[in-house]
Design an enzyme around this catalytic site. Structure first.
Site, PDB file in Angstrom:
ATOM      1  N   ASP A 129       0.694  -1.413  -0.054  1.00  0.00           N
ATOM      2  CA  ASP A 129      -0.198   0.016  -0.076  1.00  0.00           C
ATOM      3  C   ASP A 129       0.955   1.434  -0.068  1.00  0.00           C
ATOM      4  O   ASP A 129       0.618   2.332  -0.736  1.00  0.00           O
ATOM      5  CB  ASP A 129      -0.975   0.067   1.253  1.00  0.00           C
TER       6      ASP A 129
ATOM      7  N   HIS B 214      -4.812  -3.296   6.192  1.00  0.00           N
ATOM      8  CA  HIS B 214      -4.557  -3.359   4.847  1.00  0.00           C
ATOM      9  C   HIS B 214      -6.046  -4.172   4.082  1.00  0.00           C
ATOM     10  O   HIS B 214      -6.417  -5.140   3.980  1.00  0.00           O
ATOM     11  CB  HIS B 214      -3.597  -4.657   4.642  1.00  0.00           C
TER      12      HIS B 214
HETATM   13  N1  LIG Z   1      -0.570  -7.851   2.243  1.00  0.00           N
HETATM   14  C1  LIG Z   1      -0.572  -7.603   1.029  1.00  0.00           C
HETATM   15  O1  LIG Z   1      -0.321  -6.557   0.521  1.00  0.00           O
HETATM   16  C2  LIG Z   1      -0.980  -8.859   0.029  1.00  0.00           C
HETATM   17  C3  LIG Z   1      -0.900  -8.520  -1.275  1.00  0.00           C
HETATM   18  C4  LIG Z   1      -1.270  -9.478  -2.271  1.00  0.00           C
HETATM   19  C5  LIG Z   1      -1.826 -10.636  -1.670  1.00  0.00           C
HETATM   20  N2  LIG Z   1      -2.030 -10.904  -0.193  1.00  0.00           N
HETATM   21  C6  LIG Z   1      -2.475 -12.229  -0.016  1.00  0.00           C
HETATM   22  O2  LIG Z   1      -1.428 -13.169   0.022  1.00  0.00           O
HETATM   23  C7  LIG Z   1      -1.885 -14.480   0.010  1.00  0.00           C
HETATM   24  C8  LIG Z   1      -1.260 -15.189  -0.920  1.00  0.00           C
HETATM   25  O3  LIG Z   1      -1.696 -14.936  -2.303  1.00  0.00           O
HETATM   26  P1  LIG Z   1      -1.286 -15.635  -3.595  1.00  0.00           P
HETATM   27  O4  LIG Z   1      -1.628 -14.896  -4.809  1.00  0.00           O
HETATM   28  O5  LIG Z   1       0.352 -16.385  -3.449  1.00  0.00           O
HETATM   29  O6  LIG Z   1      -2.129 -16.996  -3.375  1.00  0.00           O
HETATM   30  P2  LIG Z   1      -2.000 -18.214  -4.129  1.00  0.00           P
HETATM   31  O7  LIG Z   1      -3.321 -18.982  -3.899  1.00  0.00           O
HETATM   32  O8  LIG Z   1      -1.369 -18.321  -5.442  1.00  0.00           O
HETATM   33  O9  LIG Z   1      -0.942 -19.183  -3.203  1.00  0.00           O
HETATM   34  C9  LIG Z   1      -1.145 -19.274  -1.765  1.00  0.00           C
HETATM   35  C10 LIG Z   1      -0.540 -20.792  -1.305  1.00  0.00           C
HETATM   36  O10 LIG Z   1      -0.788 -20.930   0.046  1.00  0.00           O
HETATM   37  C11 LIG Z   1      -0.611 -22.252   0.197  1.00  0.00           C
HETATM   38  N3  LIG Z   1      -1.244 -22.652   1.453  1.00  0.00           N
HETATM   39  C12 LIG Z   1      -2.721 -22.782   1.947  1.00  0.00           C
HETATM   40  N4  LIG Z   1      -2.821 -23.125   3.136  1.00  0.00           N
HETATM   41  C13 LIG Z   1      -1.531 -23.192   3.594  1.00  0.00           C
HETATM   42  C14 LIG Z   1      -0.876 -23.554   4.846  1.00  0.00           C
HETATM   43  N5  LIG Z   1      -1.563 -23.797   5.891  1.00  0.00           N
HETATM   44  N6  LIG Z   1       0.496 -23.446   5.081  1.00  0.00           N
HETATM   45  C15 LIG Z   1       1.230 -23.357   4.004  1.00  0.00           C
HETATM   46  N7  LIG Z   1       0.691 -22.964   2.725  1.00  0.00           N
HETATM   47  C16 LIG Z   1      -0.461 -22.815   2.498  1.00  0.00           C
HETATM   48  C17 LIG Z   1      -1.430 -22.667  -0.960  1.00  0.00           C
HETATM   49  O11 LIG Z   1      -1.393 -24.217  -1.435  1.00  0.00           O
HETATM   50  C18 LIG Z   1      -0.994 -21.814  -2.051  1.00  0.00           C
HETATM   51  O12 LIG Z   1       0.178 -22.505  -2.841  1.00  0.00           O
HETATM   52  C19 LIG Z   1      -3.601 -14.140  -0.137  1.00  0.00           C
HETATM   53  O13 LIG Z   1      -4.221 -14.401   1.152  1.00  0.00           O
HETATM   54  C20 LIG Z   1      -3.555 -12.695  -0.746  1.00  0.00           C
HETATM   55  O14 LIG Z   1      -4.662 -12.179  -0.591  1.00  0.00           O
HETATM   56  C21 LIG Z   1      -1.511 -10.061   0.474  1.00  0.00           C
HETATM   57  O1  LIG Z   2      -5.644 -10.272  -2.507  1.00  0.00           O
HETATM   58  C1  LIG Z   2      -6.202  -9.327  -2.558  1.00  0.00           C
HETATM   59  O2  LIG Z   2      -7.480  -9.398  -1.743  1.00  0.00           O
HETATM   60  C2  LIG Z   2      -5.775  -8.198  -2.719  1.00  0.00           C
HETATM   61  C3  LIG Z   2      -4.099  -7.804  -2.195  1.00  0.00           C
HETATM   62  O3  LIG Z   2      -4.309  -7.841  -0.655  1.00  0.00           O
HETATM   63  C4  LIG Z   2      -3.536  -6.607  -2.800  1.00  0.00           C
HETATM   64  O4  LIG Z   2      -3.743  -5.612  -1.800  1.00  0.00           O
HETATM   65  O5  LIG Z   2      -3.311  -6.528  -3.693  1.00  0.00           O
END
Ligand SMILES: NC(=O)c1ccc[n+]([C@@H]2O[C@H](COP(=O)([O-])OP(=O)(O)OC[C@H]3O[C@@H](n4cnc5c(N)ncnc54)[C@H](O)[C@@H]3O)[C@@H](O)[C@H]2O)c1
Ligand SMILES: O=C(O)C[C@H](O)C(=O)O
Length: 328
Positions: A159, A187
């Site tokens: 962010d 967030h």
């Molecule tokens: N804070 C931020 O700014 C931000 C930004 C983008 C995404 N995110 C979040 O990050 C997370 C991951 O995003 P992504 O695009 O890589 O998702 P994704 O679905 O591609 O990958 C998630 C992975 O986590 C694994 N997983 C699920 N449960 C698990 C557990 N208990 N232990 C270990 N691994 C486990 C899944 O098998 C999968 O491989 C999501 O929750 C998304 O919303 C946060």
């Molecule tokens: O995975 C989401 O919901 C959005 C993610 O947290 C982001 O800020 O890009």
């Protein structure tokens, strides 16, 4: 040779994991002199995909990569960990209510917090990326009573970086000329990106913020809803930019923030700026010696106060929800 730093990445086979692991192994996160040992923690169904990523990591022949282990057991995944990047989370499925999402993630971050408590290294530092990141960090920290609360952080650096980029574009200056921006709160779409104390192209950010229509109708919602806009455009949530932000957060935490600047991170509140104790909220922060400090003495006007309070109220609601589910 320096002892390798143990870095655990959960959700290692996911999108963010794929964008993150290669940069950690290249030295972008902990510096060009520090060897790393990667621990990839996944659910059993995704272990094979993690093995594929590990093969590719081997094929990069990174000089700093001292080893890769793949685990589907939390205790083994966090054994001796110095840096834990908690990326894997349960995404919101069709028909899932917010409480269902919090409960499903409690089932992940509670056990991970306990495993960190029992098995990680004494200096462990934790960054929670998986959403809802602030409350997942709260759950993990609450389940790790022996680990100081300031070692658990939630990622709002993406962010922060989004806000830097939007402010630079508005002012027509390079992004490197934007400093001291702040993301406050959660967030989520309720977050408050604060320009009032920033410096943009050598001018006070308050000059840009004085255009109230742009501030309230463009800058704040563009930053706060950027995640949804990326999902809409890509059909998947941000991955490379999220991985980049995790690298930035952990690098600054470990190596320090630049003199005269600050950044944003979700920290366990001890009551600063009227944010209730015991929620994980984003603050303006500097880092030195491996510790985040909330920047003191920022004056908060009524405009900012109302927005900080609204985002903090959402965090308090999330805390009450996970408390009533018995997750903290
Ligand atoms: N804070 C931020 O700014 C931000 C930004 C983008 C995404 N995110 C979040 O990050 C997370 C991951 O995003 P992504 O695009 O890589 O998702 P994704 O679905 O591609 O990958 C998630 C992975 O986590 C694994 N997983 C699920 N449960 C698990 C557990 N208990 N232990 C270990 N691994 C486990 C899944 O098998 C999968 O491989 C999501 O929750 C998304 O919303 C946060
Ligand atoms: O995975 C989401 O919901 C959005 C993610 O947290 C982001 O800020 O890009």
């Amino acid at each position: 040779m320096t002892t390798p730093v143990n870095v655990t990445v959960t959700g290692a086979a996911g999108q963010i994991g794929y964008a993150l692991l290669f940069r950690i192994a290249s030295g972008a996160m902990l510096g060009p002199e520090v060897p790393v040992r990667l621990r990839l923690l996944e659910i059993p169904q995704a272990v094979k995909a993690a093995e594929g990523t590990a093969m590719e990591l081997d094929d990069c022949a990174f000089p700093l990569l001292a080893g890769i282990d793949i685990h589907d057991d939390v205790a083994a995944g966090f054994a001796g960990t110095n840096v834990a990047l908690l990326v894997g989370a349960r995404p919101r499925g069709a028909g899932m209510e917010r409480a269902d999402l919090l409960e499903a993630n409690g089932g992940i971050f509670g056990p991970q917090g306990r495993a960190i408590n029992d098995h990680a290294a004494d200096d462990v530092r934790v960054l929670v990326v998986g959403n809802p990141a602030n409350t997942n960090a709260l759950i993990a920290a609450s389940n790790a009573p022996d680990v100081p609360k300031d070692r658990f952080t939630a990622m709002t650096r993406l962010d922060h970086n989004r806000a830097l980029s939007q402010a630079a574009a508005r002012a027509g200056v390079p992004v490197a000329q934007v400093r001291r921006l702040t993301i406050w709160g959660n967030h989520s779409a309720s977050q408050y990106p604060d320009l009032f104390h920033a410096e943009v192209g050598g001018r006070p950010g308050a000059e840009l913020a004085a255009d109230t229509a742009w501030l309230t109708d463009d800058f704040i919602p563009t930053v706060a809803k950027r995640g949804a806009a990326i999902i809409d455009a890509r059909g998947a949530s941000s991955a490379a930019s999220a991985a980049n932000a995790a690298i930035d957060h952990t690098r600054d935490w470990t190596l320090g923030t630049p003199e005269g600047d600050w950044t944003s991170a979700g920290l366990w509140s001890t009551g600063q700026y009227g944010v209730p104790e015991g929620i994980v909220s984003s603050f303006p922060v500097t880092s030195s010696g491996g510790t985040w400090d909330v920047v003191d003495g920022i004056e908060i006007d009524d405009f900012s106060r109302a927005r900080i309070d609204a985002s903090v109220a959402e965090l308090v609601e999330e805390r009450e929800a996970v408390r009533s589910l018995g997750l903290i």
